[in-house]
Design a protein around this motif. Structure first.
Motif, PDB file in Angstrom:
ATOM      1  N   THR A  13      -7.456   3.840   1.253  1.00  0.00           N
ATOM      2  CA  THR A  13      -7.970   3.981  -0.102  1.00  0.00           C
ATOM      3  C   THR A  13      -9.014   2.891  -0.323  1.00  0.00           C
ATOM      4  O   THR A  13      -9.117   1.954   0.488  1.00  0.00           O
ATOM      5  CB  THR A  13      -6.841   3.839  -1.136  1.00  0.00           C
TER       6      THR A  13
ATOM      7  N   HIS B 240       0.847  -1.204   0.000  1.00  0.00           N
ATOM      8  CA  HIS B 240       0.000   0.000   0.000  1.00  0.00           C
ATOM      9  C   HIS B 240       0.879   1.249   0.000  1.00  0.00           C
ATOM     10  O   HIS B 240       0.647   2.178  -0.788  1.00  0.00           O
ATOM     11  CB  HIS B 240      -0.919  -0.002   1.222  1.00  0.00           C
TER      12      HIS B 240
ATOM     13  N   ARG C 142       2.522   1.808  -3.373  1.00  0.00           N
ATOM     14  CA  ARG C 142       1.584   2.264  -4.403  1.00  0.00           C
ATOM     15  C   ARG C 142       1.142   3.705  -4.201  1.00  0.00           C
ATOM     16  O   ARG C 142       0.982   4.450  -5.155  1.00  0.00           O
ATOM     17  CB  ARG C 142       0.327   1.385  -4.386  1.00  0.00           C
ATOM     18  N   HIS C 143       0.886   4.086  -2.935  1.00  0.00           N
ATOM     19  CA  HIS C 143       0.237   5.364  -2.653  1.00  0.00           C
ATOM     20  C   HIS C 143       1.132   6.401  -1.991  1.00  0.00           C
ATOM     21  O   HIS C 143       0.762   7.570  -1.910  1.00  0.00           O
ATOM     22  CB  HIS C 143      -1.006   5.131  -1.781  1.00  0.00           C
TER      23      HIS C 143
END
Length: 79
Positions: A74, A64, A67-68
Motif C-alpha cells: 500500500t 501492516h 491494518r490491511h
C-alpha cells in the motif's frame, strides 16, 4: 528470578512452586515442541497468516497486516 518477580509485586513463593510443578514443566515442553515443529527461532518471532516474521525490525509487517488484512503493498508500506 523469584526475587525479581517479588520486587514487581508477584508472589515469589507461588512463582517458585509453579516453576517446580510437573504440570507447568509439561506445558512448557509442549509449547517448545510446537514452536520447534513450526521452525520458530529467535525472538521476537511471530507467525501471521502462516508467514514467519522474525525480528523487531519486522514489526511493521505485523502492523501492516493488522491494518490491511493482507500482505499487499500500500502507499504507506515502508520500502
Amino acid at each position: 528470578m523469584v526475587e525479581e518477580a517479588a520486587g514487581l509485586g508477584i508472589d515469589g513463593d507461588a512463582l517458585a512452586a509453579a516453576l517446580g510443578d510437573a504440570r507447568v514443566k509439561d506445558l512448557l515442553r509442549v509449547a517448545v515442541d510446537a514452536a520447534v515443529a513450526r521452525k520458530v527461532f529467535g525472538s521476537p518471532f511471530f507467525i501471521v497468516d502462516d508467514q514467519p516474521i522474525w525480528g523487531v525490525d519486522r514489526l511493521w509487517m505485523i502492523e501492516h497486516w493488522l491494518r490491511h488484512g493482507s500482505w499487499e503493498r500500500t502507499p504507506d508500506t515502508p520500502l
